[in-house]
Design an enzyme around this catalytic site. Sequence first.
Site, short mmCIF file in Angstrom:
data_model
loop_
_atom_site.label_atom_id
_atom_site.label_comp_id
_atom_site.label_asym_id
_atom_site.label_seq_id
_atom_site.Cartn_x
_atom_site.Cartn_y
_atom_site.Cartn_z
N ARG A 1 -24.53 4.57 2.25
CA ARG A 1 -24.70 3.13 2.45
C ARG A 1 -25.22 2.85 3.86
O ARG A 1 -26.07 1.98 4.06
CB ARG A 1 -23.36 2.43 2.24
CG ARG A 1 -22.88 2.43 0.79
CD ARG A 1 -21.44 1.98 0.68
NE ARG A 1 -21.01 1.84 -0.72
CZ ARG A 1 -19.77 2.06 -1.15
NH1 ARG A 1 -18.84 2.44 -0.29
NH2 ARG A 1 -19.45 1.90 -2.41
N ARG B 1 0.83 -1.20 0.00
CA ARG B 1 0.00 0.00 0.00
C ARG B 1 0.87 1.26 0.00
O ARG B 1 0.54 2.26 -0.63
CB ARG B 1 -0.90 -0.01 1.25
CG ARG B 1 -1.92 1.12 1.28
CD ARG B 1 -2.71 1.13 2.57
NE ARG B 1 -3.76 2.14 2.56
CZ ARG B 1 -4.39 2.56 3.63
NH1 ARG B 1 -4.08 2.07 4.82
NH2 ARG B 1 -5.34 3.47 3.55
N HIS C 1 -11.84 7.29 5.29
CA HIS C 1 -12.60 6.50 4.32
C HIS C 1 -11.86 5.18 4.18
O HIS C 1 -11.00 4.99 3.32
CB HIS C 1 -12.66 7.23 2.97
CG HIS C 1 -13.27 6.40 1.88
ND1 HIS C 1 -14.53 5.86 1.95
CD2 HIS C 1 -12.77 5.99 0.67
CE1 HIS C 1 -14.79 5.18 0.84
NE2 HIS C 1 -13.73 5.23 0.06
N ASP D 1 -20.06 6.37 2.02
CA ASP D 1 -20.18 5.44 3.15
C ASP D 1 -21.43 5.76 3.97
O ASP D 1 -22.15 4.86 4.41
CB ASP D 1 -18.96 5.53 4.07
CG ASP D 1 -17.66 5.31 3.33
OD1 ASP D 1 -17.04 4.25 3.52
OD2 ASP D 1 -17.26 6.20 2.56
#
Length: 350
Positions: free
Chosen positions: A186, A123, A210, A183
């Site tokens: 949702r 990452r 996030h 988010d």
Amino acid sequence: MQKSSSSSSLGPGGLDLTQAFFKPIQNAAPPSPTTRHIKISVIGVGNVGMAIAQTILTQDLADELALVDAKPDKLRGEMLDLQHAAAFLPRTNIRASVDYSVTAASDLCIVTAGARQLPGESRLNLLHRNVSLFQTIIPPLARYSPDSILLIVSNPVDILTYIAWKLSGFPSNRVIGSGTNLDSSRFRFLIADHLDVNAQDVQAYIVGEHGDSSVALWSSISVGGVPVLSFLKNQQIKYEKETLEHIHKTVVDSAYEVISLKGYTSWAIGYSVASLARTILRDQRRVHPISVIARGFHGIEGGDVFLSLPAQLGRGGVLGVANVCLTEEEAQKLRHSAQTILELQSQLGV
């Protein structure tokens, strides 16, 4: 890459045919110079960028839409595909170029471009590549549109919003990330589904990163103006904390599920970003959970960090952050989320 836009010079030798088709009425005044021309630029024409562009067009949010991408053939193809739908859409001038000059005088610049993670890539290495990419994107955007608002959608959105802020030199109110706006949508959907109500009647926020360290603000959830947890307590209705945690985990995993099923996410983020664009450009002053500079809020210290908080948006960008009351547990989780981002920024050396 050659730019394409509508033109009335279709006659022999580029003759302007406007006067042949339309005759001016008598005693007409010239067009008002005060008419506001709204221009939005979208950087990156992948699945997310095009979903955003398409939603912007269908919702009539801009007079001019500029598209930029590093792949000229795909870029021109996407532009032509949208232009060919002109008879079915509100009138918008659609232009495209690999040259950032096409974005000049934009009111809002939406950045969706980002490097994809390679097999086995860490990452941190992916982040380094995205920072390098942003060094080629943000400075020209800031140079050609010095008064614009930057809206970052590329992931990891919180760190890249911080990078965009640093590279642009813009004041912090004019650099925001899409953050947990989707988010939270949702989250509202799942709560509404549990209670069999309309999601628009549910007020609920996901804040923080996030990502995996996001925080669900259960204490402030309300349905039709009724605080949910307080109501359950007053009515002596028992609920399992594990149920709440399961709903939050479902929110966090939602994007992964969509990606595993169709390969990418696009439509929901398209509507989410278009909602932010509408609030900003029409000065609606609505509150959205978006990535903003969070230092000093809810005890967040240790450096400049962008993460999602409920913020009021308008024509000037971020107008303020809502004074949401958090429980001590929620505040601690939010500070942990901030620390997670700060540690990654430290590893990046930014």
